[in-house]
Design an enzyme around this catalytic site. Structure first.
Site, PDB file in Angstrom:
ATOM      1  N   ASP A 222       0.818  -1.201   0.000  1.00  0.00           N
ATOM      2  CA  ASP A 222       0.000   0.000   0.000  1.00  0.00           C
ATOM      3  C   ASP A 222       0.856   1.257   0.000  1.00  0.00           C
ATOM      4  O   ASP A 222       1.830   1.370   0.755  1.00  0.00           O
ATOM      5  CB  ASP A 222      -0.894  -0.029   1.249  1.00  0.00           C
ATOM      6  CG  ASP A 222      -1.856   1.127   1.320  1.00  0.00           C
ATOM      7  OD1 ASP A 222      -2.773   1.169   0.494  1.00  0.00           O
ATOM      8  OD2 ASP A 222      -1.701   1.985   2.217  1.00  0.00           O
ATOM      9  N   GLU A 273      14.489 -15.533  -0.601  1.00  0.00           N
ATOM     10  CA  GLU A 273      14.954 -16.632   0.248  1.00  0.00           C
ATOM     11  C   GLU A 273      13.934 -17.776   0.300  1.00  0.00           C
ATOM     12  O   GLU A 273      14.279 -18.894   0.682  1.00  0.00           O
ATOM     13  CB  GLU A 273      15.207 -16.135   1.672  1.00  0.00           C
ATOM     14  CG  GLU A 273      16.318 -15.112   1.804  1.00  0.00           C
ATOM     15  CD  GLU A 273      16.420 -14.590   3.226  1.00  0.00           C
ATOM     16  OE1 GLU A 273      15.858 -15.252   4.143  1.00  0.00           O
ATOM     17  OE2 GLU A 273      17.026 -13.524   3.426  1.00  0.00           O
TER      18      GLU A 273
END
Length: 557
Positions: A222, A273
């Site tokens: 956002d 990751e």
């Protein structure tokens, strides 16, 4: 228009491979308004889980959930009090886990909201800042400043809030005296984080890992272009509404500062990751060439194309935006992410019912000029068919697959958008696109839940737009969306190039691999070329494409 000589070919937008997000169709759920399992009139996570097969049957690839975190709901959940929990009105963390499992079981990925620019004034860190002294480490997490003028009675600068009024609020210090001011680009209950503070960055990384560890597939971020402010917070005597662009060659000091990219790269390294291609999607109201900088390699995966959302139903404007968007994103090797509606703007089934542009976030009341509902829906269906034929990713907002209009007769007494009060009740705001969905044509709240009343009242005409009313109707908007998504997948329309063909004035004619797409935005019918119709946004006359209609055709050899 029976020939179709190629005049230009632009936009790769997507490349072959396993990167699902390059061509994905992602369905936005606004949790308060999707489905209510406990019968309290407000949607919840269990309700979403129970109704999620609707999204899978529609043909979407993923779901994006607007905030469901603990919040006082001053701004529909975008005032987050705790980023790593679930608001009791929506359920529990176990309900969130159940939802993630159900989505994955249906073959849907699940994306959640990240709100990094601001939090709720009830967040523990902001409460600690209020209790601390000026210059403290607690206040360093936010933008606290001394005021200007005699006694510090004036705000630190001239910035205004996106929700109207000043962007600064003065606090009362522990001794009862008037104190410093804090910055809030939105409501006064939404203080802006200071991303120059290392502890803020570290805490948001913990939030990312918290949800990634629970199995979410990414984040819609956002107001991501506002997290870094220009050094010194200089004055800016302009308002910035809609797509943000430079003024006199200078970007506004609260938007799209260069430092945002360092933050995005750090987030991307965290996501990389994890397995399964977790993604970041940027909400940034920027022109295409500025938004493309956010999706450069190593930063975010997607950025909403709000320039496309803002376009009126005009062939020339639409083509220009399509070309500029594809060119900007191709330059950085990223897909374009198309969108027509969301929880912040007037539903496109209504705004296309006006001639000319509208104020996307201002709302409509019963005493305002009303859209032409039939015209708006016809154009909205045509615009969606055009959008879903374009290469790249696309986002759909809950209810648009039903052709839901903006609720323009919402009682003013029911309004909850903070801009309504902050504007002195001059701007009605975004509630009209957030009214709970109708699932059935009768019963309490049209199948939304067990309660007769809902947190925003549903109009009686929602019955005709319900899922149940459209299930068996082959001409319904729901049937159209399902068919579009089937053909889009079968014909791999999310990847490849756009090949523009010569066309009449007011008509867009393009080739997408094996599919020819013709969108008639003119006020007259045009002749169709030879070929078989795969899907059309509205009824076709024999050999003729009516006004405000889009058709996908398989061309004859």
């Amino acid at each position: 228009m029976t020939g179709g000589s190629a005049v230009e070919s632009v936009g790769t937008a997507s490349v072959p491979g396993t990167e699902w997000w390059r061509s994905a169709v992602i369905y936005q759920i606004y949790p308060r308004s999707f489905a209510d399992a406990n019968g309290d009139g407000t949607g919840d996570l269990a309700g979403i889980t129970a109704r999620l097969d609707h999204v899978a049957r529609l043909g979407a690839d993923a779901v994006w959930l607007s905030p469901f975190y603990p919040s006082p709901q001053r701004d529909g959940g975008y005032d987050v009090a705790d980023y790593r929990d679930v608001d009791p009105q929506f359920g529990t963390l176990e309900d969130a886990d159940d939802l993630i499992r159900r989505a994955h079981g249906l073959g849907l990925r699940l994306i959640v909201d990240l709100v990094p620019n601001h939090c709720s004034s009830e967040h523990v860190d902001f409460q600690a800042a209020l209790a601390a002294a000026p210059g403290s480490v607690e206040r360093a997490k936010f933008h606290f400043r001394d005021g200007r003028g005699e006694g510090g009675d004036l705000p630190p600068n001239d910035w205004t809030s996106m929700f109207e009024g000043p962007a600064w609020t003065r606090v009362v210090e522990a001794d009862g005296s008037p104190g410093q001011w804090y910055l809030h680009l939105f409501d006064s209950s939404q203080p802006d984080w200071n991303w120059d503070d290392a502890s803020v960055r570290a805490d948001f990384e913990r939030t990312l890992r918290f949800w990634l560890d629970r199995g979410v597939d990414g984040f819609r971020v956002d107001v991501c272009d506002a997290i870094i402010k220009a050094p010194g917070l200089p004055d800016w005597p302009h308002r910035t509404k809609g797509v943000v662009e430079p003024i006199d060659g200078v970007m506004p000091p609260m938007w799209d500062q260069e430092g945002i990219h360092e933050v995005f790269r750090s987030w991307r390294s965290v996501l990389d990751e994890y397995d399964g291609e977790r993604i970041l999607c940027a909400e940034a109201w920027l022109a295409p060439e500025r938004a493309a900088r956010i999706v450069r390699p190593g930063e975010m995966h997607q950025a909403f194309n709000f320039r496309f959302l803002e376009q009126v139903w005009d062939a020339r404007d639409l083509r220009r935006t399509i070309d500029e968007s594809l060119a900007a994103n191709d330059a950085v090797g990223a897909p374009t992410t198309w969108v027509l509606s969301n929880h912040d703007v007037m539903r496109h089934a209504s705004r296309y019912g006006y001639d000319g542009p509208v104020e996307l976030e201002s709302g409509v009341g019963i005493d305002d000029p009303q859209p032409d509902r039939m015209l708006g829906l016809r154009r909205a269906r045509a615009a969606t068919a055009l959008m879903l034929a374009l290469p790249g990713s696309a986002y759909l907002y809950q209810g648009e697959e039903l052709g839901l209009p903006e609720v323009t007769d919402l009682p003013d007494s029911s309004r909850q958008d903070p801009v309504w009060e902050r504007s002195g009740r001059a701007i009605r705001g975004r509630d009209g696109c957030r009214v709970p969905l109708p699932w059935s044509s009768d019963g309490p709240s049209f199948g939304f839940g067990g309660s007769v009343t809902t947190w925003l009242p549903q109009p009686t005409y929602f019955a005709e737009f319900s899922v149940a009313a459209q299930e068996e109707d082959a001409s319904s908007t729901l049937a159209l969306y399902r068919r579009l998504l089937v053909v889009r997948r079968e014909r791999a329309l999310g990847s490849g190039r756009v090949e523009w063909l010569e066309s009449d004035e007011g008509v867009l004619d393009l080739r997408r691999g094996s599919v020819r797409v013709i969108a008639n935005a003119s006020d007259r019918s045009v002749r169709l070329p030879a070929g078989s119709v795969l899907v059309a946004s509205g009824p076709l006359a024999e050999g003729v494409l009516p006004s405000d209609t889009t058709v996908w055709m398989a061309e004859e050899d």
